[in-house]
Design a protein around this motif. Structure first.
Motif, PDB file in Angstrom:
ATOM      1  N   LEU A   1       0.806  -1.251  -0.143  1.00  0.00           N
ATOM      2  CA  LEU A   1      -0.378   0.207  -0.148  1.00  0.00           C
ATOM      3  C   LEU A   1       0.762   1.385  -0.301  1.00  0.00           C
ATOM      4  O   LEU A   1       0.701   2.559  -0.835  1.00  0.00           O
ATOM      5  CB  LEU A   1      -1.201  -0.203   1.001  1.00  0.00           C
ATOM      6  CG  LEU A   1      -2.203  -1.269   0.967  1.00  0.00           C
ATOM      7  CD1 LEU A   1      -2.990  -0.756   2.586  1.00  0.00           C
ATOM      8  CD2 LEU A   1      -3.089  -0.524   0.608  1.00  0.00           C
ATOM      9  N   TYR A   2       2.043   1.122   1.161  1.00  0.00           N
ATOM     10  CA  TYR A   2       2.665   2.253   0.945  1.00  0.00           C
ATOM     11  C   TYR A   2       3.218   2.437  -0.599  1.00  0.00           C
ATOM     12  O   TYR A   2       3.421   3.765  -0.837  1.00  0.00           O
ATOM     13  CB  TYR A   2       3.853   2.192   2.005  1.00  0.00           C
ATOM     14  CG  TYR A   2       2.875   2.561   3.435  1.00  0.00           C
ATOM     15  CD1 TYR A   2       1.981   2.807   3.667  1.00  0.00           C
ATOM     16  CD2 TYR A   2       3.601   1.333   4.173  1.00  0.00           C
ATOM     17  CE1 TYR A   2       1.772   3.458   5.173  1.00  0.00           C
ATOM     18  CE2 TYR A   2       3.281   1.548   5.521  1.00  0.00           C
ATOM     19  CZ  TYR A   2       2.098   2.486   6.098  1.00  0.00           C
ATOM     20  OH  TYR A   2       1.841   2.574   7.358  1.00  0.00           O
TER      21      TYR A   2
ATOM     22  N   TYR B   1       2.331   2.019  -3.370  1.00  0.00           N
ATOM     23  CA  TYR B   1       1.644   2.076  -3.840  1.00  0.00           C
ATOM     24  C   TYR B   1       1.439   3.709  -3.838  1.00  0.00           C
ATOM     25  O   TYR B   1       1.035   4.338  -4.943  1.00  0.00           O
ATOM     26  CB  TYR B   1       0.431   1.223  -4.746  1.00  0.00           C
ATOM     27  CG  TYR B   1       0.338   0.207  -5.215  1.00  0.00           C
ATOM     28  CD1 TYR B   1       0.859   0.208  -6.685  1.00  0.00           C
ATOM     29  CD2 TYR B   1       0.089  -0.850  -4.535  1.00  0.00           C
ATOM     30  CE1 TYR B   1       0.898  -1.189  -6.944  1.00  0.00           C
ATOM     31  CE2 TYR B   1       0.460  -2.589  -5.536  1.00  0.00           C
ATOM     32  CZ  TYR B   1       0.893  -2.145  -6.667  1.00  0.00           C
ATOM     33  OH  TYR B   1       0.605  -3.681  -7.193  1.00  0.00           O
ATOM     34  N   ARG B   2       1.306   4.494  -3.192  1.00  0.00           N
ATOM     35  CA  ARG B   2       0.827   5.600  -2.584  1.00  0.00           C
ATOM     36  C   ARG B   2       2.219   6.633  -2.865  1.00  0.00           C
ATOM     37  O   ARG B   2       2.560   7.308  -2.576  1.00  0.00           O
ATOM     38  CB  ARG B   2       0.922   6.615  -1.208  1.00  0.00           C
ATOM     39  CG  ARG B   2      -0.436   5.608  -1.276  1.00  0.00           C
ATOM     40  CD  ARG B   2      -1.041   5.709   0.014  1.00  0.00           C
ATOM     41  NE  ARG B   2      -2.571   6.050   0.324  1.00  0.00           N
ATOM     42  CZ  ARG B   2      -3.443   6.417   0.847  1.00  0.00           C
ATOM     43  NH1 ARG B   2      -2.984   7.550   1.719  1.00  0.00           N
ATOM     44  NH2 ARG B   2      -5.217   6.381   0.801  1.00  0.00           N
ATOM     45  N   GLY B   3       3.559   5.892  -3.675  1.00  0.00           N
ATOM     46  CA  GLY B   3       4.967   6.702  -3.857  1.00  0.00           C
ATOM     47  C   GLY B   3       5.640   6.778  -1.870  1.00  0.00           C
ATOM     48  O   GLY B   3       6.423   7.746  -2.370  1.00  0.00           O
ATOM     49  N   LEU B   4       5.203   6.412  -1.152  1.00  0.00           N
ATOM     50  CA  LEU B   4       5.990   6.270  -0.076  1.00  0.00           C
ATOM     51  C   LEU B   4       6.942   5.080   0.589  1.00  0.00           C
ATOM     52  O   LEU B   4       6.736   4.665   1.126  1.00  0.00           O
ATOM     53  CB  LEU B   4       4.852   6.595   1.522  1.00  0.00           C
ATOM     54  CG  LEU B   4       3.305   7.464   1.577  1.00  0.00           C
ATOM     55  CD1 LEU B   4       2.169   7.268   2.353  1.00  0.00           C
ATOM     56  CD2 LEU B   4       4.045   8.940   1.730  1.00  0.00           C
TER      57      LEU B   4
END
Length: 178
Positions: free
Chosen positions: A33-34, A36-39
């Protein structure tokens, strides 16, 4: 093992190994998830936690998969050398243990690094290895591999071959990651 007593009988709440497996899975999903969010920093921390749980569980397949995840986050940081190192570790462990699903996962992921570096012969080498395993053992990642082959042929300027494999990917009924 942790349990509670009910009417004089122990009821197992969880076993230590199972709790580690669950925490590993949670960290893998958080990392994804992180990512995919670029985190990237948060993804790296979650994947490192998943790797630590894999080591505690002494499960080579999970360790190999964790290296693939660490390779993924290295790519987010444009650290291709580090990413290749993680993927090569994942491949080495999967080859040693014979974990075909972990192996095809690592093959599929290392291809993305080689494609980004325009090392298309290396892409085809790993895609061919993955395709042979998936076809022989009926592993459900085959459409993704056909897609990868089609994309690589497209990058090579071989549109007829690209079209052939992209159509093959569309017409393959088993879909899923290894």
């Amino acid at each position: 093992m942790i349990y509670i007593m009910r009417r004089g009988q122990p009821i197992i709440i969880y076993e230590q190994g199972m709790w580690r497996r669950i925490r590993r899975i949670i960290n893998i999903h958080l990392g994804t998830l992180y990512a995919y969010r670029g985190l990237a920093d948060l993804a790296l921390k979650a994947y490192e936690n998943a790797y630590d749980y894999s080591i505690q569980l002494k499960d080579s397949t999970l360790i190999s998969n964790s290296y693939s995840c660490l390779g993924r986050v290295s790519m987010l940081n444009n650290d291709w050398t580090k990413g290749l190192g993680y993927y090569k570790k994942a491949i080495g462990i999967a080859e040693q243990t014979g974990s075909l699903k972990a192996l095809t996962l690592a093959y599929g992921e290392i291809v993305t690094v080689y494609r980004a570096l325009s090392m298309l012969d290396s892409c085809m080498y790993y895609l061919d290895k993955s395709k042979k395993i998936e076809e022989k053992h009926n592993i459900s990642a085959l459409p993704q591999t056909y897609l990868g082959i089609g994309e690589t042929y497209y990058c090579m300027g071989q549109s007829d071959s690209a079209y052939f494999y992209l159509e093959k990917a569309l017409n393959t009924t088993k879909i899923g990651r290894a």
